[in-house]
Design a protein around this motif. Structure first.
Motif, short mmCIF file in Angstrom:
data_model
loop_
_atom_site.label_atom_id
_atom_site.label_comp_id
_atom_site.label_asym_id
_atom_site.label_seq_id
_atom_site.Cartn_x
_atom_site.Cartn_y
_atom_site.Cartn_z
N LEU A 1 29.59 86.31 -7.23
CA LEU A 1 28.89 86.00 -8.48
C LEU A 1 29.88 85.45 -9.50
O LEU A 1 30.97 85.99 -9.69
CB LEU A 1 28.22 87.25 -9.03
N SER A 2 29.50 84.38 -10.16
CA SER A 2 30.39 83.69 -11.08
C SER A 2 30.29 84.26 -12.49
O SER A 2 29.36 85.00 -12.83
CB SER A 2 30.08 82.19 -11.10
N GLY A 3 31.27 83.89 -13.30
CA GLY A 3 31.35 84.37 -14.68
C GLY A 3 30.66 83.45 -15.65
O GLY A 3 30.12 82.39 -15.29
N CYS A 4 30.72 83.87 -16.89
CA CYS A 4 30.09 83.11 -17.97
C CYS A 4 30.66 81.70 -18.07
O CYS A 4 31.87 81.50 -17.94
CB CYS A 4 30.31 83.83 -19.30
N CYS A 5 29.76 80.79 -18.23
CA CYS A 5 30.10 79.42 -18.62
C CYS A 5 30.81 78.65 -17.53
O CYS A 5 31.24 77.51 -17.75
CB CYS A 5 30.95 79.41 -19.89
N GLY A 6 30.97 79.24 -16.36
CA GLY A 6 31.63 78.56 -15.26
C GLY A 6 30.65 78.22 -14.15
O GLY A 6 29.55 78.77 -14.09
N PHE B 1 23.66 86.65 -17.33
CA PHE B 1 23.90 88.08 -17.29
C PHE B 1 23.11 88.81 -16.21
O PHE B 1 22.79 89.98 -16.34
CB PHE B 1 23.70 88.73 -18.66
N TYR B 2 22.81 88.11 -15.12
CA TYR B 2 22.28 88.75 -13.92
C TYR B 2 21.15 89.73 -14.28
O TYR B 2 21.15 90.89 -13.89
CB TYR B 2 23.43 89.41 -13.15
N THR B 3 20.19 89.18 -14.99
CA THR B 3 19.12 89.97 -15.59
C THR B 3 17.83 89.17 -15.59
O THR B 3 17.86 87.95 -15.77
CB THR B 3 19.50 90.33 -17.06
N MET C 1 31.53 87.97 -16.14
CA MET C 1 30.11 88.28 -16.17
C MET C 1 29.60 88.60 -14.77
O MET C 1 28.69 89.42 -14.59
CB MET C 1 29.33 87.11 -16.77
N GLY C 2 30.17 87.95 -13.75
CA GLY C 2 29.78 88.24 -12.37
C GLY C 2 30.17 89.63 -11.93
O GLY C 2 29.52 90.22 -11.06
#
Length: 311
Positions: free
Chosen positions: A82-87, A119-121, A158-159
């Motif tokens: 899972l990737s992070g914010c903005c990437g 945010f995986y939500t 974030m991931g």
């Protein structure tokens, strides 16, 4: 609204799931597949999946195991990254080294997009990322790529939040979880909440549409969900933001984001340990919020993750 969305997704999945004889390759009308041309090994597959949960097409990169094509009757466990914010989800393979690090593993590696600040939500008012990742993507992998029901998950930033939150909120879905420089305690301090709101706002989204109530924040927060992670191997890693051994020579700038996440990870590691969770914590001190540290973390976490899969 979220309940109706999830019902429609489950209904669609029930109507399209393959029967006992699973297809041996990409088929059907619910996914469009293109193979990346820059991959001589043939492992990379880029998917475009029509998603009712997101209300648009979604992108996923797969890394297939070396024996996938030669073993058409075999089902394969899955490693979600899972990737992070903005990437981009493609960051796992460039600049990240997931292709090299997983080359010898008998797993399908799935790298789905997660939105700039999804945010995986399943948002209170917005896209249903949770339903996309855990219902629609799962069904596509099982139907078209012979994925088994055995899964593990890792994520950065974030991931990392997504990896732990998904695992805690859906017992049995993932057998192990790993977080690298993860947002793992969203309610620890006012700064923790402000960080999430800032990330969401910078993506031109409304923070109030994510988790409207304190109960919603707690229901998704890995720190608050520590008891639900008790029976699952968990790997945590994070630096303290000071320049470390994998940073460019001469860099003397402290990474404020990594320093903030260091405090979250310290608190969450202690909370998991107190809850009796099977946690491996590599809180390594000097290190920044950058890919060299996440590649190292993935390499170190893979034995924990793969040990949780059937032999």
């Amino acid at each position: 609204m979220r309940a109706l969305t999830l019902f429609l997704i489950l209904l669609l999945a029930a109507c399209t799931t393959a029967g006992p004889s699973a297809p041996t390759g990409p088929t059907g009308t619910t996914s469009t597949t293109t193979s990346a041309t820059a991959d001589p090994s043939g492992r990379v597959v880029d998917l475009v999946l029509p998603s009712a949960a997101l209300g648009r097409d979604a992108q996923v990169r797969l890394l297939l195991p070396g024996g996938w094509a030669a073993q058409p009757d075999r089902r394969w466990p899955v490693l979600y990254l899972l990737s992070g914010c903005c990437g981009s989800h493609l960051g796992w393979t460039s600049p990240g080294q997931a292709d090299r690090l997983t080359r010898d593993l008998d797993v399908i590696v799935a790298m789905p997009e997660g939105g700039l600040a999804g945010f995986y939500t399943d948002w209170a008012d917005g896209p249903a990322w949770e339903a996309f990742h855990l219902v629609e993507l799962r069904e596509a992998l099982e139907r078209d790529y012979r994925a088994s029901g055995d899964r593990v998950v890792a994520g950065y930033s974030m991931g990392g939040f997504g990896a732990l939150s998904y695992t805690a909120r859906h017992p049995g879905f993932f057998r192990a979880a790993a977080s690298f420089s993860g947002v793992v305690h969203t309610t620890g301090t006012d700064d923790s909440r402000a960080l999430v709101r800032r990330i969401v706002t910078q993506a031109d989204l409304d923070p109030a549409a994510l988790w409207p109530t304190d109960a919603d924040w707690a229901a998704h927060n890995p720190h608050d969900l520590a008891d639900a992670l008790r029976g699952v191997p968990v790997y945590l890693s994070c630096g303290d933001g000071a320049p470390g051994p994998l940073d460019p020579p001469g860099n003397e700038v402290v990474d404020a984001l990594e320093a903030e996440l260091w405090a979250e990870n310290l608190a969450t590691a202690a909370r998991l340990t107190g809850a009796g969770a099977r946690v491996t914590a590599d809180l390594y001190g000097p290190g920044t919020h950058t890919w060299p540290y996440w590649d190292r973390a993935l390499e170190n976490a893979l034995p924990v993750l793969t040990a949780a899969l059937p032999g």
